[in-house]
Design a protein around this motif. Structure first.
Motif, PDB file in Angstrom:
ATOM      1  N   HIS A  51       0.846  -1.206   0.000  1.00 12.37           N
ATOM      2  CA  HIS A  51       0.000   0.000   0.000  1.00 12.37           C
ATOM      3  C   HIS A  51       0.876   1.249   0.000  1.00 12.37           C
ATOM      4  N   LEU A  52       0.531   2.188  -0.866  1.00 14.31           N
ATOM      5  CA  LEU A  52       1.261   3.442  -1.019  1.00 14.31           C
ATOM      6  C   LEU A  52       0.350   4.589  -0.588  1.00 14.31           C
ATOM      7  N   GLU A  53       0.874   5.452   0.253  1.00 14.60           N
ATOM      8  CA  GLU A  53       0.107   6.611   0.705  1.00 14.60           C
ATOM      9  C   GLU A  53       0.770   7.881   0.148  1.00 14.60           C
ATOM     10  N   VAL A  54       0.023   8.653  -0.614  1.00 12.65           N
ATOM     11  CA  VAL A  54       0.570   9.891  -1.168  1.00 12.65           C
ATOM     12  C   VAL A  54       0.107  11.057  -0.304  1.00 12.65           C
ATOM     13  N   GLN A  55       1.075  11.752   0.263  1.00 14.31           N
ATOM     14  CA  GLN A  55       0.787  12.852   1.184  1.00 14.31           C
ATOM     15  C   GLN A  55       1.603  14.073   0.770  1.00 14.31           C
ATOM     16  N   ASP A  56       0.933  15.160   0.464  1.00  5.01           N
ATOM     17  CA  ASP A  56       1.601  16.393   0.062  1.00  5.01           C
ATOM     18  C   ASP A  56       2.621  16.128  -1.051  1.00  5.01           C
ATOM     19  N   THR A  57       2.200  15.425  -2.080  1.00  6.34           N
ATOM     20  CA  THR A  57       2.939  15.083  -3.320  1.00  6.34           C
ATOM     21  C   THR A  57       4.003  13.999  -3.144  1.00  6.34           C
ATOM     22  N   LYS A  58       4.187  13.478  -1.918  1.00  7.09           N
ATOM     23  CA  LYS A  58       5.246  12.484  -1.678  1.00  7.09           C
ATOM     24  C   LYS A  58       4.638  11.107  -1.382  1.00  7.09           C
ATOM     25  N   PRO A  59       5.292  10.011  -1.854  1.00 15.56           N
ATOM     26  CA  PRO A  59       4.778   8.660  -1.587  1.00 15.56           C
ATOM     27  C   PRO A  59       5.401   8.040  -0.330  1.00 15.56           C
ATOM     28  N   TYR A  60       4.566   7.371   0.469  1.00 18.13           N
ATOM     29  CA  TYR A  60       5.037   6.744   1.710  1.00 18.13           C
ATOM     30  C   TYR A  60       4.559   5.298   1.776  1.00 18.13           C
ATOM     31  N   ILE A  61       5.375   4.464   2.438  1.00 17.54           N
ATOM     32  CA  ILE A  61       4.935   3.124   2.807  1.00 17.54           C
ATOM     33  C   ILE A  61       5.140   2.951   4.314  1.00 17.54           C
ATOM     34  N   HIS A  62       4.401   2.016   4.878  1.00 19.13           N
ATOM     35  CA  HIS A  62       4.591   1.655   6.286  1.00 19.13           C
ATOM     36  C   HIS A  62       5.205   0.264   6.329  1.00 19.13           C
ATOM     37  N   THR A  63       6.262   0.100   7.118  1.00 17.43           N
ATOM     38  CA  THR A  63       6.907  -1.205   7.202  1.00 17.43           C
ATOM     39  C   THR A  63       7.603  -1.349   8.541  1.00 17.43           C
ATOM     40  N   ASN A  64       8.066  -2.561   8.836  1.00 14.29           N
ATOM     41  CA  ASN A  64       8.777  -2.826  10.088  1.00 14.29           C
ATOM     42  C   ASN A  64      10.269  -2.983   9.826  1.00 14.29           C
ATOM     43  N   PHE A  65      11.061  -2.458  10.748  1.00 14.83           N
ATOM     44  CA  PHE A  65      12.492  -2.775  10.708  1.00 14.83           C
ATOM     45  C   PHE A  65      12.959  -3.075  12.126  1.00 14.83           C
ATOM     46  N   GLN A  66      14.100  -3.752  12.199  1.00 21.82           N
ATOM     47  CA  GLN A  66      14.625  -4.182  13.491  1.00 21.82           C
ATOM     48  C   GLN A  66      16.042  -3.635  13.666  1.00 21.82           C
TER      49      GLN A  66
ATOM     50  N   GLY B  56      18.716  17.051  13.954  1.00 20.88           N
ATOM     51  CA  GLY B  56      18.255  18.377  13.556  1.00 20.88           C
ATOM     52  C   GLY B  56      18.303  18.630  12.064  1.00 20.88           C
ATOM     53  N   SER B  57      18.985  17.752  11.298  1.00 17.71           N
ATOM     54  CA  SER B  57      19.139  17.987   9.860  1.00 17.71           C
ATOM     55  C   SER B  57      17.790  18.083   9.148  1.00 17.71           C
ATOM     56  N   PHE B  58      16.853  17.223   9.564  1.00 15.05           N
ATOM     57  CA  PHE B  58      15.560  17.189   8.888  1.00 15.05           C
ATOM     58  C   PHE B  58      14.407  17.414   9.864  1.00 15.05           C
ATOM     59  N   ALA B  59      14.682  18.070  10.978  1.00 17.95           N
ATOM     60  CA  ALA B  59      13.691  18.162  12.062  1.00 17.95           C
ATOM     61  C   ALA B  59      12.367  18.739  11.594  1.00 17.95           C
ATOM     62  N   ASN B  60      12.405  19.816  10.823  1.00 19.05           N
ATOM     63  CA  ASN B  60      11.156  20.460  10.374  1.00 19.05           C
ATOM     64  C   ASN B  60      10.370  19.550   9.447  1.00 19.05           C
ATOM     65  N   ILE B  61      11.081  18.879   8.542  1.00 17.03           N
ATOM     66  CA  ILE B  61      10.420  17.966   7.601  1.00 17.03           C
ATOM     67  C   ILE B  61       9.744  16.835   8.372  1.00 17.03           C
ATOM     68  N   LEU B  62      10.447  16.286   9.356  1.00 18.51           N
ATOM     69  CA  LEU B  62       9.908  15.150  10.103  1.00 18.51           C
ATOM     70  C   LEU B  62       8.669  15.536  10.903  1.00 18.51           C
ATOM     71  N   ARG B  63       8.714  16.708  11.512  1.00 19.96           N
ATOM     72  CA  ARG B  63       7.547  17.150  12.279  1.00 19.96           C
ATOM     73  C   ARG B  63       6.325  17.302  11.380  1.00 19.96           C
ATOM     74  N   ARG B  64       6.576  17.767  10.148  1.00 18.92           N
ATOM     75  CA  ARG B  64       5.468  18.024   9.227  1.00 18.92           C
ATOM     76  C   ARG B  64       4.880  16.730   8.658  1.00 18.92           C
ATOM     77  N   THR B  65       5.724  15.738   8.436  1.00 16.55           N
ATOM     78  CA  THR B  65       5.260  14.532   7.725  1.00 16.55           C
ATOM     79  C   THR B  65       5.047  13.335   8.640  1.00 16.55           C
ATOM     80  N   GLY B  66       5.679  13.339   9.806  1.00 14.90           N
ATOM     81  CA  GLY B  66       5.569  12.191  10.699  1.00 14.90           C
ATOM     82  C   GLY B  66       6.338  10.979  10.227  1.00 14.90           C
ATOM     83  N   ARG B  67       7.258  11.172   9.297  1.00 12.66           N
ATOM     84  CA  ARG B  67       8.001  10.022   8.779  1.00 12.66           C
ATOM     85  C   ARG B  67       9.250   9.756   9.626  1.00 12.66           C
TER      86      ARG B  67
END
Length: 389
Positions: free
Chosen positions: A160-175, A253-264
């Motif tokens: 499943h692909l989620e398009v949010q604010d023109t960007k594609p996201y997937i949800h997955t697990n990593f360890q 801090g490199s991507f702090a603003n982006i992360l807060r906005r997208t939750g990625r």
């Protein structure tokens, strides 16, 4: 009246054409305003198409609607760019009319020096929002499908692909290496060379592996993006799982603003995607995938401690731009600015940047003989590759 947007020439249901691949990035031919042949990177992470150097648009006397300040990826450096409207971008069998183009004042990204080939721009959302895009990384064929006519092949599996604010996201697990399992939201980024990038600020349980090295992770509008390289224990991609995946960890801090906005939590890039043929379908929210011959390739990182940039008119002069602390390179008096002219007897002017770098990732314990030019003097240094992570 001029049609706005991309269309397949001749009203066909799909069009296929070859692309070139450099460091897991997709480079396609583009003709700007019917006159100037250029080369663009195909990047799901970009909203508006970008021309990386104003020189080309000035030659074509393209007028700019306005000048805008941009903030670099570091959140600090201000970048000057111009917006041009009514632009034509033609790819093989496809033409886009009435396009907006972001034109950078100067070549802040320096993509050609890091990829070792001429690259003039970046193409993104306008293409993915118009077509279902099939990327065959093994055969290096790009196919653009009209959404109404595309039927997925039966053997293709889907995420499943989620398009949010023109960007594609997937949800997955990593360890992580300590066994911590995290369910992550990751941006699918065809414009990133890495396999996986994770941001420590994005999840309370995310932490650096014990074994990491400092590294330049890439380049954004604000300049070099620095951080760490390490490995995670595993990551799931649909029905498959990959172990010991090389992972980039940008400085806090490199991507702090982006992360807060997208939750990625990070991005999934070409280092992993290139192990598949992928079909990116924004219309139905699907990512189809089928593994290719790259699937079982080991995830390896540079074992020399040398980072090089391609320079010169033909981009076949390879200059040492960074040396990693406590690496094979720093044990034998290599210096920043040294030019590598031969490697294990192969003249580098006959090699690509990717081929030179492949020597440094080839095999732990391998001996590498470097012929260098320093202050117009030829010198020889020998190193033995060591796996740092």
């Amino acid at each position: 009246a001029q049609t706005i947007g991309f269309d397949i020439i001749g009203g066909k249901n799909k069009v296929s054409f070859p692309f070139e691949s450099y460091n897991n990035l997709i480079v396609v031919p583009v003709i700007l305003n019917h006159r100037m042949p250029l080369r663009f990177v195909l990047d799901t992470g970009v909203r508006t198409s970008i021309l990386t150097d104003r020189t080309f648009s000035d030659i074509l006397n393209i007028s700019y609607a306005r000048k805008i300040p941009l903030v670099g990826a570091d959140g600090d450096r201000e970048i000057v760019a111009y917006v041009a409207n009514g632009i034509s971008l033609k790819l093989p069998g496809v033409v886009g009319q009435g396009q907006a183009l972001l034109v950078l004042e100067e070549d802040y990204l320096q993509l050609k020096n890091y990829l070792g080939t001429e690259v003039h721009g970046i193409l993104g959302y306008e293409l993915f929002n118009r077509f279902i895009v099939e990327i065959d990384y093994e055969s290096r064929i790009l196919t653009l499908h009209e959404p109404y006519s595309y039927k997925p092949k039966r053997k293709r599996t889907v995420i499943h692909l989620e398009v949010q604010d023109t960007k594609p996201y997937i949800h997955t697990n990593f360890q992580l290496q300590d066994g911590t399992t995290i369910n992550a939201k990751l941006m699918l980024d065809t414009g990133a060379s890495h396999s996986l990038l994770l941001d420590m600020d994005s999840h309370p349980e995310l932490k650096l592996p014990e074994k990491v090295v400092r590294a330049n992770l890439g380049r954004g509008l604000g300049g070099d993006i620095n951080g760490y390289i390490g490995r995670i224990r595993s990551i799931e991609f649909g029905k498959y799982s990959f172990d010991n995946v090389i992972t980039s960890w940008p400085d806090r801090g490199s991507f702090a603003n982006i992360l807060r906005r997208t939750g990625r939590q990070g991005t999934l890039g070409g280092g992993l995607l290139s192990r598949f043929t992928v079909v990116i379908d924004y219309f139905n929210g699907n990512l189809y995938y089928r593994k290719n011959r790259n699937f079982n390739n080991q995830f390896e990182f540079d074992m020399s401690g040398i980072e090089i940039r391609a320079t010169g008119q033909k981009l076949n002069h390879f200059i040492i731009s960074q040396l990693r602390k406590d690496s094979p390179a720093t044990k034998v008096d290599l210096q920043l600015g040294d030019e590598i002219v031969a490697i294990n007897g192969h003249l580098t002017k006959e090699l690509t940047l990717g081929e030179v770098n492949s020597f440094f990732r080839s095999r732990e314990g391998r001996k590498i003989r470097l012929e260098l030019l320093r202050d117009d003097q030829k010198i020889v240094r020998k190193i033995r590759l060591e796996r740092a992570i």
